[in-house]
Motif scaffolding. Structure first.
Motif, mmCIF file in Angstrom:
data_model
loop_
_atom_site.group_PDB
_atom_site.id
_atom_site.type_symbol
_atom_site.label_atom_id
_atom_site.label_comp_id
_atom_site.label_asym_id
_atom_site.label_seq_id
_atom_site.Cartn_x
_atom_site.Cartn_y
_atom_site.Cartn_z
ATOM 1 N N HIS A 27 0.800 -1.217 0.000
ATOM 2 C CA HIS A 27 0.000 0.000 0.000
ATOM 3 C C HIS A 27 0.841 1.280 0.000
ATOM 4 O O HIS A 27 0.291 2.379 0.017
ATOM 5 C CB HIS A 27 -0.927 0.002 1.212
ATOM 6 C CG HIS A 27 -0.182 0.029 2.519
ATOM 7 N ND1 HIS A 27 0.419 -1.090 3.028
ATOM 8 C CD2 HIS A 27 0.079 1.027 3.376
ATOM 9 C CE1 HIS A 27 1.009 -0.764 4.166
ATOM 10 N NE2 HIS A 27 0.823 0.515 4.400
ATOM 11 N N THR A 28 2.159 1.155 -0.024
ATOM 12 C CA THR A 28 3.037 2.326 -0.003
ATOM 13 C C THR A 28 3.679 2.540 -1.368
ATOM 14 O O THR A 28 3.556 1.713 -2.262
ATOM 15 C CB THR A 28 4.158 2.139 1.042
ATOM 16 O OG1 THR A 28 4.964 1.028 0.659
ATOM 17 C CG2 THR A 28 3.582 1.905 2.425
ATOM 18 N N LYS A 29 4.376 3.657 -1.507
ATOM 19 C CA LYS A 29 5.087 3.919 -2.767
ATOM 20 C C LYS A 29 6.341 3.074 -2.888
ATOM 21 O O LYS A 29 6.783 2.781 -3.981
ATOM 22 C CB LYS A 29 5.471 5.398 -2.860
ATOM 23 C CG LYS A 29 4.338 6.289 -3.250
ATOM 24 C CD LYS A 29 4.845 7.678 -3.556
ATOM 25 C CE LYS A 29 3.731 8.530 -4.094
ATOM 26 N NZ LYS A 29 4.189 9.844 -4.504
ATOM 27 N N PRO A 101 4.879 -2.552 -6.961
ATOM 28 C CA PRO A 101 3.758 -2.002 -6.190
ATOM 29 C C PRO A 101 2.447 -2.130 -6.954
ATOM 30 O O PRO A 101 2.425 -2.196 -8.178
ATOM 31 C CB PRO A 101 4.150 -0.534 -5.996
ATOM 32 C CG PRO A 101 5.087 -0.249 -7.088
ATOM 33 C CD PRO A 101 5.803 -1.520 -7.401
ATOM 34 N N ARG A 103 -0.053 0.157 -6.417
ATOM 35 C CA ARG A 103 -0.651 1.486 -6.477
ATOM 36 C C ARG A 103 -0.608 2.022 -7.910
ATOM 37 O O ARG A 103 0.379 1.861 -8.619
ATOM 38 C CB ARG A 103 0.104 2.449 -5.571
ATOM 39 C CG ARG A 103 -0.189 2.203 -4.117
ATOM 40 C CD ARG A 103 0.578 3.128 -3.234
ATOM 41 N NE ARG A 103 0.364 4.519 -3.562
ATOM 42 C CZ ARG A 103 0.633 5.503 -2.738
ATOM 43 N NH1 ARG A 103 1.103 5.260 -1.544
ATOM 44 N NH2 ARG A 103 0.442 6.746 -3.100
ATOM 45 N N ASN A 104 -1.680 2.663 -8.325
ATOM 46 C CA ASN A 104 -1.747 3.192 -9.679
ATOM 47 C C ASN A 104 -0.832 4.399 -9.890
ATOM 48 O O ASN A 104 -0.356 4.623 -11.004
ATOM 49 C CB ASN A 104 -3.182 3.598 -10.017
ATOM 50 C CG ASN A 104 -4.086 2.398 -10.157
ATOM 51 O OD1 ASN A 104 -3.621 1.316 -10.499
ATOM 52 N ND2 ASN A 104 -5.356 2.577 -9.897
ATOM 53 N N ASP A 105 -0.588 5.165 -8.851
ATOM 54 C CA ASP A 105 0.197 6.371 -9.026
ATOM 55 C C ASP A 105 1.705 6.115 -9.126
ATOM 56 O O ASP A 105 2.454 7.021 -9.471
ATOM 57 C CB ASP A 105 -0.072 7.373 -7.904
ATOM 58 C CG ASP A 105 0.264 6.825 -6.532
ATOM 59 O OD1 ASP A 105 0.376 5.602 -6.403
ATOM 60 O OD2 ASP A 105 0.414 7.640 -5.602
#
Length: 108
Positions: A27-29, A101, A103-105
């Motif tokens: 859930h992190t970058k 990761p 995450r989308n970003d």
């Protein structure tokens, strides 16, 4: 420190245990690979281990809170949380793979 862990994107050995310990979960970058510039995080094994260890620390804290009656009990509660944190970072540093990761970003 010597880089001993491989990046899941490019396969280069660009992560040392210290950097891998603080790469974070899914859930992190995460941390950036020095070779390819992509983000890498610790996988689901890290999340499961951390959850188990922190739940055990919570149970210890609640037990001491409800059964204890000494001033030192607060130190034991703080110690249980600190030990859980250190064990989680040690597991992240030396066990479990690095993954991409979710995450989308941070995905490219």
């Amino acid at each position: 420190m010597k880089s001993i862990y491989t990046c899941p994107h490019c396969g280069a050995k660009s992560f040392n245990p210290w950097k891998k310990a603080f790469a974070g979960g899914l859930h992190t970058k995460g941390k950036v690979c020095l070779n390819c510039g992509q983000h890498c995080v610790n996988g689901t094994a890290s999340m499961v281990f951390s959850a188990v260890v922190y739940i055990a620390a919570l149970i210890i804290v609640l037990y001491i809170y409800f059964k204890g009656n000494s001033v030192w009990d607060y130190a034991f509660m703080l110690g249980a949380v600190a030990v859980a944190y250190v064990l989680s970072r040690l597991f992240d540093a030396f066990f479990g793979p690095l993954v991409k990761p979710i995450r989308n970003d941070v995905q490219s």
